[in-house]
Motif scaffolding. Structure first.
Motif, PDB file in Angstrom:
ATOM      1  N   LYS A 804       0.785  -1.225   0.000  1.00  0.00           N
ATOM      2  CA  LYS A 804       0.000   0.000   0.000  1.00  0.00           C
ATOM      3  C   LYS A 804       0.827   1.290   0.000  1.00  0.00           C
ATOM      4  N   ASN A 805       2.120   1.169   0.254  1.00  0.00           N
ATOM      5  CA  ASN A 805       2.907   2.405   0.358  1.00  0.00           C
ATOM      6  C   ASN A 805       4.113   2.459  -0.556  1.00  0.00           C
ATOM      7  N   THR A 806       4.185   1.544  -1.495  1.00  0.00           N
ATOM      8  CA  THR A 806       5.245   1.654  -2.506  1.00  0.00           C
ATOM      9  C   THR A 806       4.573   1.668  -3.880  1.00  0.00           C
ATOM     10  N   PRO A 807       5.148   2.421  -4.843  1.00  0.00           N
ATOM     11  CA  PRO A 807       4.521   2.488  -6.170  1.00  0.00           C
ATOM     12  C   PRO A 807       4.691   1.174  -6.936  1.00  0.00           C
ATOM     13  N   GLU A 808       3.695   0.870  -7.768  1.00  0.00           N
ATOM     14  CA  GLU A 808       3.832  -0.314  -8.626  1.00  0.00           C
ATOM     15  C   GLU A 808       4.923  -0.032  -9.659  1.00  0.00           C
ATOM     16  N   LYS A 809       5.526  -1.107 -10.153  1.00  0.00           N
ATOM     17  CA  LYS A 809       6.643  -0.900 -11.099  1.00  0.00           C
ATOM     18  C   LYS A 809       6.503  -1.823 -12.307  1.00  0.00           C
ATOM     19  N   PRO A 810       5.382  -1.693 -13.014  1.00  0.00           N
ATOM     20  CA  PRO A 810       5.176  -2.589 -14.165  1.00  0.00           C
ATOM     21  C   PRO A 810       6.190  -2.354 -15.283  1.00  0.00           C
ATOM     22  N   GLN A 811       6.822  -1.202 -15.276  1.00  0.00           N
ATOM     23  CA  GLN A 811       7.767  -0.871 -16.348  1.00  0.00           C
ATOM     24  C   GLN A 811       8.965  -1.824 -16.382  1.00  0.00           C
ATOM     25  N   TYR A 812       9.152  -2.592 -15.295  1.00  0.00           N
ATOM     26  CA  TYR A 812      10.303  -3.500 -15.261  1.00  0.00           C
ATOM     27  C   TYR A 812       9.978  -4.890 -15.797  1.00  0.00           C
ATOM     28  N   GLY A 813       8.738  -5.110 -16.200  1.00  0.00           N
ATOM     29  CA  GLY A 813       8.379  -6.443 -16.696  1.00  0.00           C
ATOM     30  C   GLY A 813       7.620  -6.347 -18.012  1.00  0.00           C
ATOM     31  N   ASN A 814       7.532  -7.457 -18.683  1.00  0.00           N
ATOM     32  CA  ASN A 814       6.776  -7.519 -19.930  1.00  0.00           C
ATOM     33  C   ASN A 814       5.350  -7.957 -19.586  1.00  0.00           C
ATOM     34  N   PRO A 815       4.333  -7.085 -19.783  1.00  0.00           N
ATOM     35  CA  PRO A 815       2.977  -7.436 -19.366  1.00  0.00           C
ATOM     36  C   PRO A 815       2.400  -8.622 -20.121  1.00  0.00           C
TER      37      PRO A 815
END
Ligand code: SF4
Ligand code: SF4
Ligand code: SF4
Length: 891
Positions: A804-815
């Protein structure tokens, strides 16, 4: 089930009782499932498959359609073809049948609809019972008969079919959803030979001869008429329907003579010279009867008129039972009508319009199965004593907005039964074990039994309360137990969440399943519970059923162990040696198909159930322990504290009308970001992550239905913070270098960790099963292994931070990969679905891919329930406050 002229008694619920009698007269059943009526259709289907014969010597032909409209259409067609046809339904399902009900009535067809009456979905959907669905059909012309109890269902379901055949009319037989449909009572079973003897052969023959048939009866039926003749043709049926009350009375009389129980279109119970009378229908009439018995014994002139035939509403039969002395009448309706008064109230006022000396008042009660007990009924009789009683009132709630409610007035009703209350976790087997207990006692002793099961609406994992009564005479108490001789709790965590001992009688027995040893109980259970036990001078027992379950290879199934402990602590019901033998026999027959090992494990668990009991001394000084005002910690979030936490603490029953007037909830809306905060703590075992073994595939997060295990790529700062939180909670944070799947993250110095949200995990084990590392053996474990939840509680503060207190980081993976998509924020988390649900992971995955842009119209079904089980929903928003907008679109 031949009775051979002697009475046969069996423990069953209202749905089974109705299905038993309905099957006798049914040739074609058009079915479609809807709670709480589905078991009727399921029984008929099962019995037909097993080759059971109806009274005509045939198996029922069961046709499952794609919706209730189709089921009603199917029986319409079968009836026109000369087959006796039946369907079963409830709520909006019944409403979908209305077009065909008009046809059945207009074409004088003897179709029968059995209805487990249920609330209609309005501001919210509710699976529980009231009469709003059946009232919505009162104008169709179908004959409507009400059963008030499980025994009534057995006795009167057949009458519905006989009236249909004899009167050439469609008949609806209804009874209270859940309160009657799902209440287990020991009742007398109706014999098919007797039912067969009641069939009006000439009428049946006429029905068959009248059927559409290209060879014998080639006519057109259901024609198209115009303004010249339609009206007259409608009126032409008047005499046909006027004859119905006499036909109903005829068959009810035959049943009364056969059973010794009194049935008629209306019946009267109470003082012969009553001045104050209640008119009502449904299970509440048993509660009213209990209250009246007590009041009449005190010399009060009170009575009850029970409505068995609701349509046609017969003035003649109502007046026949009305004592001449009556001065005031209160009519109780289990529904709310907006803009006018309730249907039964209007019917009674109109039927008795010539009794100018009688004062009429009308009240609402029991909407959506709201409990109605003798203190509420006593309050109605007290209201009737007043010179100017409230003309419109409610009971069972506190209406502090329009001030319509009448406060309950305590009354002691004599009862010769033992009352037992069982707290369980949905799907933990407590309800099943209690059903088995009722059958064991009901079918093997002379005792009568009653069981009612209260649930919340989570698909699983919610709290269940089983209300069981056992006694030497028939039990007529269709309301919650609030003074129990015995209370059992299968979940240790409930000791901290609910005020269970509140409902224990003084000197009663409380049993808690816990891993806490007896010597630590005093220090580890909450003061509130210890104080209540001391105040009640309770007998207090504990048992570590989870350890016994493991020892006897029962996994997480503690139900038979606790059932055995119940019998051991309640030998006033039955000697333990006898119940032990019966439990063992029941285990043999229930599990025979699963093999000898399963049978033996169950028998071992049953035997250990009594041996594992430990008596804990209740110290009188506990009565002086300080307690907190609330069961829960206040957060300062008004909606969360006043609504969510109170409902979760089982305090919703006592919430006032004003609690629901604010703009957040008045139209059925619910804020998001709730379910993660609830921290239901329902797992016994949860996964522990082994950083060393993990290959960072993301499959655990991809498969978890609850989104309670997730991969994180932590910056140096985040890693330091998480490590600090871990240290504060007594453990060392583990993490590892990102794998090549997250190459960019590795290059930037991020750290990889799989984090469990311990208190939200439901312990289904799916993540551990899908983990591709190792083979799950001791020698070669997976990267996730099951550990007792107590050992992993320390993980939750880290989860709170990372989730709940850290930003998501989808930019580091291939969706487009499993590992990559697992970095995407789930906008759907910790739903109320069953543990291990196969459907919910798809909902979660779609939410990860499209959640911030999704507007969902969710059809009714499992996902509708697990997405909206008040007070929580599984939807979460992002930092910008964007998330899934959702509504239920019926069927
Ligand atoms: S045990 Fe079930 S609920 Fe818990 S993290 Fe694993 S998959 Fe999710
Ligand atoms: S499934 Fe197993 S190996 Fe894959 S990420 Fe999860 S814990 Fe690691
Ligand atoms: S779909 Fe999921 S929630 Fe519904 S019954 Fe199956 S497992 Fe339970």
């Amino acid at each position: 089930m031949s009775t051979e002229n002697k009475k046969v008694f069996e423990a069953m619920d209202g749905n089974t009782a109705t299905a038993h009698a309905a099957y006798a007269f049914t040739e074609v059943a058009g079915i479609y499932p809807i709670t709480p009526s589905s078991p009727m259709a399921e029984h008929v289907d099962d019995w037909a498959t097993a080759g059971r014969k109806n009274v005509f010597g045939d198996k029922v032909k069961v046709v499952e359609m794609q919706a209730e409209g189709g089921a009603a259409g199917a029986i319409h067609g079968a009836l026109q073809g000369g087959s006796l046809a039946t369907t079963f339904t409830a709520s909006q399902g019944l409403l979908l049948m209305i077009p065909n009900i008009y046809k059945l009535k207009g074409e004088l067809l003897p179709g029968v609809i059995h209805v487990a009456a249920r609330s209609l979905a309005t501001h919210t959907l509710s699976i529980f019972g009231d009469h709003s669905d059946v009232y919505a059909c009162r104008q169709t012309g179908i004959v409507m008969m009400c059963s008030h109890s499980v025994q009534d269902c057995m006795d009167l379901a057949g009458v519905a079919h006989l009236v249909a055949i004899d009167g050439s009319v469609p008949v609806m037989h209804f009874f209270d959803g859940f309160r009657t449909s799902h209440e287990y009572d020991k009742i007398e079973v109706m014999d098919y030979d007797f039912l067969r003897s009641l069939i009006p052969a000439d009428k049946l023959e006429a029905f068959r001869a009248h059927a559409l048939n290209p060879h014998t009866n080639p006519v057109v039926r259901g024609d198209n008429q115009n303004d010249d003749i339609f009206f007259q043709a409608e009126e032409a049926q008047n005499k046909h329907f006027e004859a119905v009350p006499e036909i109903v009375e005829k068959y009810m009389k035959k049943i009364s003579e056969h059973t010794g129980r009194n049935y008629a279109p209306f019946t009267y119970i109470g003082a012969p010279d009553a001045e104050r009378v209640i008119v009502a229908m449904g299970s509440v009439t048993d509660t009213i009867t209990e209250t009246i018995n007590t009041l009449v014994a005190r010399g009060e002139k009170v009575g009850l008129i029970k409505v068995y035939l609701y349509r046609p509403f017969s003035q003649k039969y109502l007046e026949a039972v009305l004592p001449a002395t009556v001065k005031k009448i209160a009519v109780l309706d289990r529904a709310k009508e907006v803009g006018t008064r309730e249907p039964l109230f209007l019917d009674v006022c109109y039927a008795l319009r010539n009794h100018k000396d009688i004062t009429f008042i009308g009240g609402r009660y029991g909407l959506s199965s709201k409990d109605t007990n003798p203190s509420h009924i006593n309050a109605v009789f007290e209201e009737l004593k007043k010179d100017a009683p409230k003309e419109e009132f409610t009971i069972g709630i506190e209406d502090d907005v329009t001030n319509l409610s009448i406060s309950p007035i305590d009354i002691h009703v004599d009862a010769d039964y033992t009352s037992c209350l069982f707290y369980g976790l949905g799907s933990d087997g407590t309800v099943g074990a209690n059903k088995s207990t009722v059958k064991i006692i009901g079918n093997n002793t002379d005792l009568y039994s009653q069981a009612y099961f209260a649930y919340d609406s989570k698909k699983a994992g919610g709290v269940t309360r089983s209300h069981l009564r056992f006694g030497p005479t028939p039990i007529h108490s269709p309301y919650y137990i609030n003074k129990a001789d015995f209370i059992s709790c299968s979940q240790e965590s409930y000791a901290f969440k609910f005020d269970m001992v509140r409902d224990l009688k003084e000197g009663g027995t409380f049993l808690l399943n816990t891993v806490i040893p007896a010597e630590e109980i005093e220090n580890r259970l909450p003061n509130r519970m210890l104080k209540a036990l001391a105040d009640k001078k309770a007998n207090f027992y504990i048992i570590n059923a989870n350890a016994i379950a493991r020892e006897t290879h029962m996994g997480s199934h503690t139900n038979t162990i606790l059932q055995s402990a119940f019998f051991k602590l309640n030998e006033q019901i039955m000697p333990y040696s006898k119940s032990l033998a019966l439990m063992e026999a029941s285990a043999r027959s229930t599990y025979a198909r699963k093999g000898e090992d399963v049978v033996n494990n169950n028998i071992a668990a049953i035997n250990k159930g009594s041996e594992g009991l430990v008596k804990v001394e209740v110290k009188p000084e506990w009565a002086e322990l300080p307690t907190k005002a609330q069961l829960f910690e206040l957060t300062g979030d008004a909606h969360y504290d006043n609504n969510v936490q109170r409902i979760n603490a089982l305090e919703g029953y006592d919430m006032k009308v004003s609690d629901f007037t604010n703009e957040i909830v008045i139209d059925g809306s619910m804020p998001e970001n709730i379910s993660f905060r609830e921290k239901r703590n329902i797992a016994a075992y949860v996964p522990e992550w082994n950083a060393e073994k993990c290959i960072q595939c993301g499959q655990c997060a991809f498969a978890c239905p609850h989104a309670t295990i997730r991969p994180f790529l932590m910056t140096e700062e985040e890693c330091a913070k998480a490590s600090e939180i871990a240290k504060e909670n007594g453990f060392e944070l583990t993490y590892k270098e990102p794998s090549p799947l997250y190459g960019k993250a590795k290059a930037e110095g991020l750290k990889f960790r799989i984090q469990l949200a311990t208190e939200n995990c439901v312990g289904c084990g799916v993540c551990m099963t899908v983990c591709p590392v190792g083979d799950g053996t001791k020698e070669n474990p997976r990267a996730l292994t099951a550990k007792p939840i107590a050992t992993q509680m320390k993980q939750q503060p880290v989860a709170d931070y990372l989730y709940k207190n850290t930003p998501e980081k989808p930019q580091y993976g291939n969706p487009n990969t499993v590992a990559g998509v697992s970095l995407e924020r789930p906008y759907f988390e910790v739903s109320g679905c069953c543990p291990g649900c196969g459907e919910a992971p798809y909902y979660r995955l779609v939410s990860q891919l499209f959640g911030r842009d999704m507007l969902v119209a969710n059809a009714t079904g499992c996902s509708m329930i697990y997405c909206s089980a008040t007070p929580s929903n599984p939807f979460a928003t992002n930092d910008q406050g964007e998330g899934i907008a959702w509504a239920n679109s019926l069927f």
